[in-house]
Design a protein around this motif. Structure first.
Motif, PDB file in Angstrom:
ATOM      1  N   TYR A 248       0.832  -1.205   0.000  1.00  0.00           N
ATOM      2  CA  TYR A 248       0.000   0.000   0.000  1.00  0.00           C
ATOM      3  C   TYR A 248       0.869   1.259   0.000  1.00  0.00           C
ATOM      4  O   TYR A 248       0.577   2.230  -0.693  1.00  0.00           O
ATOM      5  N   ARG A 249       1.974   1.219   0.762  1.00  0.00           N
ATOM      6  CA  ARG A 249       2.874   2.379   0.813  1.00  0.00           C
ATOM      7  C   ARG A 249       3.462   2.657  -0.579  1.00  0.00           C
ATOM      8  O   ARG A 249       3.465   3.782  -1.065  1.00  0.00           O
ATOM      9  N   GLN A 250       3.953   1.604  -1.225  1.00  0.00           N
ATOM     10  CA  GLN A 250       4.524   1.772  -2.575  1.00  0.00           C
ATOM     11  C   GLN A 250       3.453   2.221  -3.570  1.00  0.00           C
ATOM     12  O   GLN A 250       3.719   3.033  -4.462  1.00  0.00           O
ATOM     13  N   LEU A 251       2.261   1.675  -3.397  1.00  0.00           N
ATOM     14  CA  LEU A 251       1.134   2.004  -4.285  1.00  0.00           C
ATOM     15  C   LEU A 251       0.822   3.494  -4.249  1.00  0.00           C
ATOM     16  O   LEU A 251       0.709   4.154  -5.284  1.00  0.00           O
ATOM     17  N   THR A 252       0.690   4.041  -3.030  1.00  0.00           N
ATOM     18  CA  THR A 252       0.334   5.453  -2.920  1.00  0.00           C
ATOM     19  C   THR A 252       1.506   6.353  -3.300  1.00  0.00           C
ATOM     20  O   THR A 252       1.317   7.506  -3.647  1.00  0.00           O
ATOM     21  N   GLN A 253       2.719   5.808  -3.251  1.00  0.00           N
ATOM     22  CA  GLN A 253       3.882   6.626  -3.606  1.00  0.00           C
ATOM     23  C   GLN A 253       4.147   6.606  -5.108  1.00  0.00           C
ATOM     24  O   GLN A 253       4.474   7.633  -5.697  1.00  0.00           O
ATOM     25  N   SER A 254       4.017   5.448  -5.749  1.00  0.00           N
ATOM     26  CA  SER A 254       4.467   5.310  -7.136  1.00  0.00           C
ATOM     27  C   SER A 254       3.406   4.790  -8.088  1.00  0.00           C
ATOM     28  O   SER A 254       3.696   4.584  -9.272  1.00  0.00           O
ATOM     29  N   GLY A 255       2.189   4.536  -7.602  1.00  0.00           N
ATOM     30  CA  GLY A 255       1.165   3.979  -8.487  1.00  0.00           C
ATOM     31  C   GLY A 255       1.366   2.479  -8.659  1.00  0.00           C
ATOM     32  O   GLY A 255       2.380   1.915  -8.240  1.00  0.00           O
ATOM     33  N   LEU A 256       0.386   1.856  -9.316  1.00  0.00           N
ATOM     34  CA  LEU A 256       0.358   0.404  -9.465  1.00  0.00           C
ATOM     35  C   LEU A 256       1.615  -0.141 -10.133  1.00  0.00           C
ATOM     36  O   LEU A 256       2.190  -1.143  -9.702  1.00  0.00           O
ATOM     37  N   SER A 257       2.062   0.530 -11.204  1.00  0.00           N
ATOM     38  CA  SER A 257       3.207   0.004 -11.955  1.00  0.00           C
ATOM     39  C   SER A 257       4.513   0.184 -11.186  1.00  0.00           C
ATOM     40  O   SER A 257       5.528  -0.406 -11.531  1.00  0.00           O
ATOM     41  N   GLY A 258       4.478   1.004 -10.128  1.00  0.00           N
ATOM     42  CA  GLY A 258       5.688   1.236  -9.341  1.00  0.00           C
ATOM     43  C   GLY A 258       5.881   0.234  -8.213  1.00  0.00           C
ATOM     44  O   GLY A 258       6.891   0.276  -7.511  1.00  0.00           O
ATOM     45  N   VAL A 259       4.905  -0.674  -8.026  1.00  0.00           N
ATOM     46  CA  VAL A 259       5.037  -1.661  -6.952  1.00  0.00           C
ATOM     47  C   VAL A 259       5.954  -2.798  -7.411  1.00  0.00           C
ATOM     48  O   VAL A 259       5.710  -3.413  -8.446  1.00  0.00           O
ATOM     49  N   SER A 260       7.014  -3.037  -6.641  1.00  0.00           N
ATOM     50  CA  SER A 260       7.967  -4.088  -6.973  1.00  0.00           C
ATOM     51  C   SER A 260       7.930  -5.159  -5.887  1.00  0.00           C
ATOM     52  O   SER A 260       8.099  -4.846  -4.697  1.00  0.00           O
ATOM     53  N   ILE A 261       7.696  -6.412  -6.292  1.00  0.00           N
ATOM     54  CA  ILE A 261       7.615  -7.500  -5.310  1.00  0.00           C
ATOM     55  C   ILE A 261       8.967  -7.670  -4.611  1.00  0.00           C
ATOM     56  O   ILE A 261       9.025  -7.911  -3.398  1.00  0.00           O
ATOM     57  N   ASP A 262      10.062  -7.496  -5.359  1.00  0.00           N
ATOM     58  CA  ASP A 262      11.398  -7.549  -4.752  1.00  0.00           C
ATOM     59  C   ASP A 262      11.502  -6.543  -3.612  1.00  0.00           C
ATOM     60  O   ASP A 262      11.980  -6.855  -2.520  1.00  0.00           O
ATOM     61  N   GLU A 263      11.042  -5.327  -3.896  1.00  0.00           N
ATOM     62  CA  GLU A 263      11.155  -4.252  -2.918  1.00  0.00           C
ATOM     63  C   GLU A 263      10.172  -4.467  -1.752  1.00  0.00           C
ATOM     64  O   GLU A 263      10.502  -4.177  -0.603  1.00  0.00           O
TER      65      GLU A 263
END
Lengths: 184, 184
Positions: free
Chosen positions: A21-36
Motif C-alpha cells: 500500500y505504501r509503494q502504491l500510494t507513492q508510485s502507483g500500481l506500476s511502481g510496486v515491486s515484489i522484490d522491494e
C-alpha cells in the motif's frame, strides 16, 4: 503452536500489505515491486507468492483499502443530497491518497482483466451512495421514475473526474452548483 | 556526406519513434523499455540518449503523435456543433489507440512534471475545437457571454471520459443527446 503460527502468518501478511500500500500510494500500481516489498517487509518472495498467487492478486488486495464506504446523505431533497455527496467527493479527489493512485488502476485495467474486474468493483463502491440518493429521489417523485440513474450519475460525477485528472482545474462550490443545476 | 549522415540520423530517429509508439499503444507509458526500443529499432542506447536526453523526453515526443487536430464543425447552431464534436469524440474514445494509452499518461502525470506538462498540452489540443464552438455560440448569442466555457466543456466532455475509462458503459447517441440537453 498453531495459534502462534497463525499470528505470525497474519503479521507477515499485514506487513506485506502495508508495504504494498505504501509503494502504491507513492508510485502507483506500476511502481510496486515484489522484490522491494519483500525487502522492506522482511517477508520472503516465496512466502508472498504463497499468500497471493500473482502480483495482480496482491495489488488487488492492497487496492481494496483505497475506497472507504460512507453512508449516503439523506437531507430530504435530491439537490441537497447531491450537493453533500459531490462536495465530499470533490474534497476527496483533491486530497485523498486514492485519487493519485486511481489513474494507475484505470491504466492497468486497460490491459489486465483481473485489475479490470477489481476496478469495476471499486467503481461500484464509489458510486453506490449516488445510486442510493437517486433512488430515494425517484421514490419522492423528484426524479422521474424512468430516467436513467446511470446517465444522471455520469453527468454529475464525470465533470469532477475530468477536472481532477484531465483538465487539472480546481473543483469549487460554484462548479458543483452549476453541475447540479444542469441535471436537476 | 553531411546530407547522407543527416538522412541516416532522420531514419534512426524515425525508427526509434515508431518503435516507442508501438510499445506505447501496446503496453502504455510504463511499459515502454528503452532497452527493448534499442533492440527492436537497431539503434544503440547511446544514440537514443543523444537525441532524447531522458526517457520522458522520448515518451513525450512519441505521445505528440497521439492527438490529431481537426477543424471544429460550424453548422450554425451550438447544439448541432456540440453533437458533431461529441459524436466524433465518443467514437474516438471507443476505437482509437490513443484512448487506451491516455490513462497511462494521466497516471504518469501524477508524479512526473515533464509528463504533466505534456499532458496539459495534449488536453488543450483535444479541447481546442470545443472552445472554438463555444466562442462562436457566444458571438451568436446562443450562450451567454459571461458563462464559463471551461465549466460548459467539463459538463459535456466529463461524462464521456467517465464512461470510457471509469464506468466502462457504452457511449451512444441518446447519452450524447442527454448531455447536450443538460447544458444548453
Amino acid at each position: 503452536m498453531v495459534q502462534i503460527l497463525d499470528k505470525r502468518v497474519e503479521r507477515s501478511k499485514a506487513s506485506v500489505l502495508a508495504e504494498t500500500y505504501r509503494q502504491l500510494t507513492q508510485s502507483g500500481l506500476s511502481g510496486v515491486s515484489i522484490d522491494e516489498v519483500s525487502r522492506a517487509s522482511g517477508v520472503s518472495k516465496t512466502t508472498i507468492y504463497r499468500h497471493w498467487p500473482s502480483r495482480s492478486a496482491l495489488l488487488i488486495d492492497a487496492c481494496s483499502r483505497l475506497g472507504r464506504a460512507y453512508p449516503p446523505p439523506d437531507t430530504g431533497t435530491v439537490r441537497a443530497d447531491l450537493y453533500a455527496l459531490l462536495t465530499n467527493f470533490a474534497e476527496q479527489l483533491q486530497t485523498a491518497a486514492w485519487a493519485s493512485v486511481y489513474p494507475s488502476i484505470i491504466d492497468a485495467a486497460e490491459r489486465d482483466p483481473e485489475i479490470a474486474a477489481m476496478q469495476c468493483g471499486l467503481h461500484l463502491a464509489f458510486m453506490a451512495p449516488f445510486h442510493a440518493v437517486v433512488e430515494r429521489a425517484k421514490d419522492r417523485g423528484e426524479v422521474q421514475r424512468d430516467r436513467s440513474a446511470a446517465d444522471l450519475i455520469a453527468a454529475v460525477v464525470g465533470p469532477l473526474f475530468y477536472r481532477r485528472w484531465f483538465s487539472k482545474e480546481p473543483i469549487n462550490a460554484d462548479f458543483v452548483d452549476s453541475i447540479i443545476d444542469a441535471v436537476i
